[in-house]
Design a protein around this motif. Structure first.
Motif, mmCIF file in Angstrom:
data_model
loop_
_atom_site.group_PDB
_atom_site.id
_atom_site.type_symbol
_atom_site.label_atom_id
_atom_site.label_comp_id
_atom_site.label_asym_id
_atom_site.label_seq_id
_atom_site.Cartn_x
_atom_site.Cartn_y
_atom_site.Cartn_z
ATOM 1 N N LEU A 1 0.812 -1.200 0.000
ATOM 2 C CA LEU A 1 0.000 0.000 0.000
ATOM 3 C C LEU A 1 0.856 1.265 0.000
ATOM 4 C CD1 LEU A 1 -2.831 -1.015 2.480
ATOM 5 C CD2 LEU A 1 -2.895 -0.991 0.012
ATOM 6 N N VAL A 2 2.046 1.170 0.575
ATOM 7 C CA VAL A 2 2.949 2.322 0.560
ATOM 8 C C VAL A 2 3.408 2.598 -0.869
ATOM 9 C CG1 VAL A 2 5.153 3.188 1.384
ATOM 10 C CG2 VAL A 2 3.662 1.932 2.932
ATOM 11 N N LEU A 3 3.657 1.536 -1.608
ATOM 12 C CA LEU A 3 4.056 1.691 -3.010
ATOM 13 C C LEU A 3 2.924 2.328 -3.821
ATOM 14 C CD1 LEU A 3 6.161 1.167 -5.202
ATOM 15 C CD2 LEU A 3 5.144 -1.085 -5.513
ATOM 16 N N LEU A 4 1.699 1.923 -3.543
ATOM 17 C CA LEU A 4 0.553 2.504 -4.244
ATOM 18 C C LEU A 4 0.418 3.994 -3.938
ATOM 19 C CD1 LEU A 4 -1.836 1.890 -6.083
ATOM 20 C CD2 LEU A 4 -3.158 1.404 -4.033
ATOM 21 N N GLU A 5 0.620 4.360 -2.685
ATOM 22 C CA GLU A 5 0.582 5.773 -2.327
ATOM 23 C C GLU A 5 1.693 6.536 -3.041
ATOM 24 O OE1 GLU A 5 0.489 8.650 1.593
ATOM 25 O OE2 GLU A 5 1.260 6.619 1.794
ATOM 26 N N ALA A 6 2.873 5.933 -3.132
ATOM 27 C CA ALA A 6 3.990 6.575 -3.839
ATOM 28 C C ALA A 6 3.662 6.769 -5.319
ATOM 29 C CB ALA A 6 5.260 5.756 -3.669
ATOM 30 N N PHE A 54 -7.673 9.329 -10.220
ATOM 31 C CA PHE A 54 -7.941 9.309 -8.795
ATOM 32 C C PHE A 54 -9.285 8.666 -8.456
ATOM 33 C CE2 PHE A 54 -4.710 12.434 -9.444
ATOM 34 C CZ PHE A 54 -3.796 12.055 -8.478
ATOM 35 N N LEU A 55 -10.091 8.344 -9.464
ATOM 36 C CA LEU A 55 -11.304 7.585 -9.202
ATOM 37 C C LEU A 55 -10.976 6.180 -8.724
ATOM 38 C CD1 LEU A 55 -13.583 8.722 -12.154
ATOM 39 C CD2 LEU A 55 -13.658 9.454 -9.781
ATOM 40 N N LEU A 56 -9.767 5.722 -8.975
ATOM 41 C CA LEU A 56 -9.325 4.428 -8.447
ATOM 42 C C LEU A 56 -9.344 4.405 -6.922
ATOM 43 C CD1 LEU A 56 -6.309 3.654 -10.783
ATOM 44 C CD2 LEU A 56 -8.499 2.495 -10.727
ATOM 45 N N LEU A 57 -9.251 5.560 -6.309
ATOM 46 C CA LEU A 57 -9.260 5.612 -4.852
ATOM 47 C C LEU A 57 -10.596 5.138 -4.259
ATOM 48 C CD1 LEU A 57 -7.364 8.965 -4.256
ATOM 49 C CD2 LEU A 57 -6.526 6.658 -3.829
ATOM 50 N N PHE A 58 -11.645 5.092 -5.074
ATOM 51 C CA PHE A 58 -12.900 4.508 -4.613
ATOM 52 C C PHE A 58 -12.733 3.016 -4.316
ATOM 53 C CE2 PHE A 58 -15.494 8.001 -6.567
ATOM 54 C CZ PHE A 58 -16.187 8.329 -5.426
ATOM 55 N N LEU A 62 -6.876 1.781 0.598
ATOM 56 C CA LEU A 62 -5.925 2.587 1.363
ATOM 57 C C LEU A 62 -6.584 3.077 2.649
ATOM 58 C CD1 LEU A 62 -4.297 4.818 -1.394
ATOM 59 C CD2 LEU A 62 -3.207 2.984 -0.124
ATOM 60 N N GLN A 63 -5.770 3.358 3.633
ATOM 61 C CA GLN A 63 -6.295 3.893 4.872
ATOM 62 C C GLN A 63 -6.820 5.314 4.629
ATOM 63 O OE1 GLN A 63 -3.153 3.707 7.697
ATOM 64 N NE2 GLN A 63 -3.163 1.470 7.800
ATOM 65 N N PHE A 64 -7.678 5.751 5.527
ATOM 66 C CA PHE A 64 -8.310 7.055 5.378
ATOM 67 C C PHE A 64 -7.283 8.184 5.335
ATOM 68 C CE2 PHE A 64 -10.240 10.809 7.462
ATOM 69 C CZ PHE A 64 -11.118 11.138 6.458
#
Length: 158
Positions: A1-6, A54-58, A62-64
């Motif tokens: 998940l850290v990689l996804l945030e990066a 950023f619609l992928l964030l739906f 990932l954490q809030f």
């Protein structure tokens, strides 16, 4: 998940650089008219071309706080920092919108248009400012929905 945030943060940097270095933000209808009509602008363009990623964030778990940070950085870069540096919000000024009216209807009979009546000119300009700014409002509403979905999934997964 850290990689996804990066990956999302790198996407924000790339989009911000593209918007800041390659786009002309002070042009109202010159660059964007082909895709978004006579009153097309850079806000509609970033809403259509850049931000659907950023619609992928739906759908990403990932954490809030991570989702909030990604969306905050996106809004800061795309709607605050780059437009202020490139003077992009000037297209929404009262005088610029009034010039827009004159450019888009140069050969018409102005007496027949209600927006050129001095009694209704302010109303027409305010309505046009809101309609041109509608993509920015939509982007912010979608970000709020993503935050709500992220918060809901974080609470239910405890």
């Amino acid at each position: 998940l850290v990689l996804l945030e990066a990956v999302f943060l790198v996407q924000i940097v790339v989009m911000g650089c593209d918007l800041g270095l390659n786009q002309t933000l002070t042009s109202v209808d010159r660059d964007w008219a082909g895709n978004f009509g006579a009153f097309g602008n850079w806000v509609a363009a970033i809403g259509y071309y850049n931000l659907p990623v950023f619609l992928l964030l739906f759908y990403v778990p990932l954490q809030f706080l991570q989702t909030s940070f990604i969306l905050l950085m996106t809004m800061l870069v795309m709607l605050v920092i780059v437009p202020l540096v490139k003077n992009g919000w000037v297209i929404y000024s009262y005088n610029r919108v009034k010039e827009q009216f004159l450019e888009n209807w140069p050969d018409d009979d102005f007496n027949k248009r209600i927006c050129f009546d001095p009694n209704f000119e302010d109303l027409c300009i305010r309505i046009l400012q809101w309609s041109v700014a509608f993509p920015a409002c939509t982007i912010i509403c979608i970000a709020i929905m993503i935050l709500f979905a992220s918060f809901s999934s974080s609470v239910t997964s405890r």
